[in-house]
Design an enzyme around this catalytic site. Structure first.
Site, PDB file in Angstrom:
ATOM      1  N   PRO A   1       0.783  -1.240   0.000  1.00  0.00           N
ATOM      2  CA  PRO A   1       0.000   0.000   0.000  1.00  0.00           C
ATOM      3  C   PRO A   1       0.820   1.298   0.000  1.00  0.00           C
ATOM      4  O   PRO A   1       0.494   2.225  -0.732  1.00  0.00           O
ATOM      5  CB  PRO A   1      -0.837  -0.112   1.286  1.00  0.00           C
ATOM      6  CG  PRO A   1      -0.919  -1.584   1.569  1.00  0.00           C
ATOM      7  CD  PRO A   1       0.391  -2.145   1.093  1.00  0.00           C
TER       8      PRO A   1
ATOM      9  N   LYS B   1       5.603   8.648 -11.931  1.00  0.00           N
ATOM     10  CA  LYS B   1       4.239   8.213 -11.603  1.00  0.00           C
ATOM     11  C   LYS B   1       3.429   9.351 -10.970  1.00  0.00           C
ATOM     12  O   LYS B   1       2.299   9.622 -11.379  1.00  0.00           O
ATOM     13  CB  LYS B   1       4.345   7.013 -10.652  1.00  0.00           C
ATOM     14  CG  LYS B   1       3.097   6.642  -9.901  1.00  0.00           C
ATOM     15  CD  LYS B   1       2.160   5.803 -10.709  1.00  0.00           C
ATOM     16  CE  LYS B   1       0.857   5.582  -9.963  1.00  0.00           C
ATOM     17  NZ  LYS B   1      -0.127   4.889 -10.752  1.00  0.00           N
TER      18      LYS B   1
ATOM     19  N   LYS C   1      -4.478   9.663  -2.864  1.00  0.00           N
ATOM     20  CA  LYS C   1      -3.170   9.209  -2.368  1.00  0.00           C
ATOM     21  C   LYS C   1      -2.049   9.756  -3.264  1.00  0.00           C
ATOM     22  O   LYS C   1      -1.065  10.317  -2.777  1.00  0.00           O
ATOM     23  CB  LYS C   1      -3.128   7.671  -2.362  1.00  0.00           C
ATOM     24  CG  LYS C   1      -1.756   7.112  -2.062  1.00  0.00           C
ATOM     25  CD  LYS C   1      -1.634   5.621  -2.342  1.00  0.00           C
ATOM     26  CE  LYS C   1      -0.161   5.227  -2.325  1.00  0.00           C
ATOM     27  NZ  LYS C   1       0.085   3.810  -2.572  1.00  0.00           N
TER      28      LYS C   1
HETATM   29  P1  NAD Z   1      -4.445  -3.585  -1.994  1.00  0.00           P
HETATM   30  O1  NAD Z   1      -4.747  -2.925  -0.701  1.00  0.00           O
HETATM   31  O2  NAD Z   1      -5.529  -4.290  -2.734  1.00  0.00           O
HETATM   32  O3  NAD Z   1      -3.246  -4.642  -1.786  1.00  0.00           O
HETATM   33  C1  NAD Z   1      -2.165  -4.466  -0.909  1.00  0.00           C
HETATM   34  C2  NAD Z   1      -1.866  -5.830  -0.308  1.00  0.00           C
HETATM   35  O4  NAD Z   1      -0.702  -5.719   0.505  1.00  0.00           O
HETATM   36  C3  NAD Z   1      -2.993  -6.353   0.607  1.00  0.00           C
HETATM   37  O5  NAD Z   1      -3.412  -7.623   0.151  1.00  0.00           O
HETATM   38  C4  NAD Z   1      -2.342  -6.407   1.984  1.00  0.00           C
HETATM   39  O6  NAD Z   1      -2.806  -7.495   2.764  1.00  0.00           O
HETATM   40  C5  NAD Z   1      -0.880  -6.582   1.606  1.00  0.00           C
HETATM   41  N1  NAD Z   1       0.062  -6.207   2.667  1.00  0.00           N
HETATM   42  C6  NAD Z   1       0.085  -5.082   3.428  1.00  0.00           C
HETATM   43  N2  NAD Z   1       1.140  -5.123   4.263  1.00  0.00           N
HETATM   44  C7  NAD Z   1       1.783  -6.276   4.030  1.00  0.00           C
HETATM   45  C8  NAD Z   1       2.940  -6.894   4.585  1.00  0.00           C
HETATM   46  N3  NAD Z   1       3.642  -6.319   5.561  1.00  0.00           N
HETATM   47  N4  NAD Z   1       3.316  -8.102   4.101  1.00  0.00           N
HETATM   48  C9  NAD Z   1       2.614  -8.710   3.113  1.00  0.00           C
HETATM   49  N5  NAD Z   1       1.511  -8.190   2.546  1.00  0.00           N
HETATM   50  C10 NAD Z   1       1.108  -6.989   3.009  1.00  0.00           C
HETATM   51  O7  NAD Z   1      -3.770  -2.448  -2.910  1.00  0.00           O
HETATM   52  P2  NAD Z   1      -3.614  -2.474  -4.506  1.00  0.00           P
HETATM   53  O8  NAD Z   1      -4.792  -1.830  -5.138  1.00  0.00           O
HETATM   54  O9  NAD Z   1      -3.190  -3.832  -4.936  1.00  0.00           O
HETATM   55  O10 NAD Z   1      -2.394  -1.444  -4.670  1.00  0.00           O
HETATM   56  C11 NAD Z   1      -1.056  -1.810  -4.410  1.00  0.00           C
HETATM   57  C12 NAD Z   1      -0.145  -0.669  -4.817  1.00  0.00           C
HETATM   58  O11 NAD Z   1      -0.351  -0.401  -6.208  1.00  0.00           O
HETATM   59  C13 NAD Z   1      -0.425   0.633  -4.072  1.00  0.00           C
HETATM   60  O12 NAD Z   1       0.802   1.252  -3.781  1.00  0.00           O
HETATM   61  C14 NAD Z   1      -1.269   1.430  -5.056  1.00  0.00           C
HETATM   62  O13 NAD Z   1      -1.143   2.827  -4.866  1.00  0.00           O
HETATM   63  C15 NAD Z   1      -0.663   0.982  -6.367  1.00  0.00           C
HETATM   64  N6  NAD Z   1      -1.561   1.109  -7.528  1.00  0.00           N
HETATM   65  C16 NAD Z   1      -2.855   0.683  -7.451  1.00  0.00           C
HETATM   66  C17 NAD Z   1      -3.677   0.800  -8.575  1.00  0.00           C
HETATM   67  C18 NAD Z   1      -5.116   0.328  -8.534  1.00  0.00           C
HETATM   68  O14 NAD Z   1      -5.872   0.635  -9.476  1.00  0.00           O
HETATM   69  N7  NAD Z   1      -5.552  -0.423  -7.512  1.00  0.00           N
HETATM   70  C19 NAD Z   1      -3.175   1.351  -9.771  1.00  0.00           C
HETATM   71  C20 NAD Z   1      -1.846   1.754  -9.821  1.00  0.00           C
HETATM   72  C21 NAD Z   1      -1.042   1.617  -8.692  1.00  0.00           C
END
Ligand code: NAD
Length: 293
Positions: A66, A169, A244
């Site tokens: 995250p 980004k 964010k």
């Molecule tokens: P999400 O919340 O769905 O997934 C994050 C995962 O990380 C969760 O499953 C959580 O359990 C896991 N996690 C947290 N702490 C952890 C740890 N210490 N060890 C192991 N696992 C851990 O978020 P997402 O939508 O998959 O986004 C992930 C990243 O990608 C973020 O930085 C977000 O800004 C970026 N992003 C997201 C999108 C989108 O459309 N969702 C698009 C571009 C970029």
């Protein structure tokens, strides 16, 4: 094929890890969520009991977490103590530039190669393997990372030294947030002045006011190509994620002494929209607030 550690199997990481496994890599997957681990197993990954266990013996470690504090904690506690001297570290999360640089400097101090490789494209692109990666790191780090990133995306671009991927980004998304707000307010004003939204789209999308927010992602249903507006503003890119990224851009601008008045205003407006209970809606839904829809 290589043994790859994948840490963070959420909305984005789940699909990315699945694509690596589908390409034949031996993916050792870890997440704090059991549900995410179960999905990873179904997608051909090998779930493991800790981040350290995933890193053990891996040629590359990919993180999709995250925020900066999660990345730094996982690197300090589970990656640095376990990674072998030739292990490549790839962080695909969107995090602040300062943390990205700090983590990379720690890796370098330990003789490891690290790159930041945040993505453009949402959950559907992660699942389809069509993400765009913006990579910060040395030429050598980029060349090594490309092999893995190309499996998960359609475009992999070397942005510069460590931190440059995150910089690209957040600058891109600051531009996107500001152009979306401007596009929404232009539609709102056009309507108040008696212009039909479709007519305004037909004119503006081929005139100097056009941008991706207008031509590819028009914020009104039935106007322009299909977009989240046609789906009740569900799916797409959530307001919370836009907020964010805008906050990361404003923070980076403060630290760098850059003037970003449009980025600051866009962040304020997205904060207000999220606080009004719309954090989960697609970011183009901000037209509801601006046009009193
Ligand atoms: P999400 O919340 O769905 O997934 C994050 C995962 O990380 C969760 O499953 C959580 O359990 C896991 N996690 C947290 N702490 C952890 C740890 N210490 N060890 C192991 N696992 C851990 O978020 P997402 O939508 O998959 O986004 C992930 C990243 O990608 C973020 O930085 C977000 O800004 C970026 N992003 C997201 C999108 C989108 O459309 N969702 C698009 C571009 C970029």
């Amino acid at each position: 094929m290589a043994r790859v550690a994948f840490i963070g199997l959420g909305n984005m990481g789940g699909g990315m890890a699945a694509n690596l496994a589908a390409a034949g890599h031996d993916v050792r997957a870890f997440d704090l969520s059991q549900d995410a681990l179960d999905k990873a197993r179904a997608a051909g990954c090998t779930p493991v009991e800790s981040a350290s266990a995933a890193v053990e013996g891996a040629v590359a470690v990919i993180t999709m977490l995250p925020a900066g504090r999660h990345v730094e904690a996982v690197y300090e506690e589970s990656v640095f103590p376990v990674a072998g001297p030739d292990t490549l570290l790839i962080d695909c999360s969107t995090i602040d530039v300062a943390t990205a640089k700090r983590v990379a400097a720690s890796a370098t101090d330990k003789g490891l190669v690290a790159v930041d490789a945040p993505v453009s494209g949402g959950i559907a692109a992660a699942a389809a393997g069509t993400l765009t990666f913006m990579v910060g790191g040395t030429a050598q780090g980029f060349a090594r990372a490309e092999e893995f990133l190309a499996v998960m995306g359609k475009t992999v671009i070397h942005a510069g030294q460590n931190g440059a991927g995150q910089a690209a980004k957040i600058c891109n998304n600051m531009l996107l947030g500001a152009t979306m707000v401007a596009t929404c307010e232009a539609f709102a004003l056009a309507q108040k002045l008696g212009l039909d939204p479709q007519t305004f789209y037909d004119i503006s999308s081929v005139s100097s006011g056009q941008s991706w927010s207008m031509t590819s992602y028009a914020p009104l249903p039935g106007v322009g190509p299909k977009s989240p507006a046609d789906n009740g503003y569900q799916g797409g890119f959530a307001t919370a994620l836009m907020l964010k990224d805008l906050n990361l851009a404003v923070e980076a601008a403060d630290q760098a002494g850059a003037k970003t008045p449009m980025g600051v205003r866009a962040a304020e407006l997205y904060r207000q929209f999220a606080d009004e209970g719309h954090a989960g809606m697609d970011f183009s839904a901000i037209i509801k607030m601006l046009a009193n829809l």
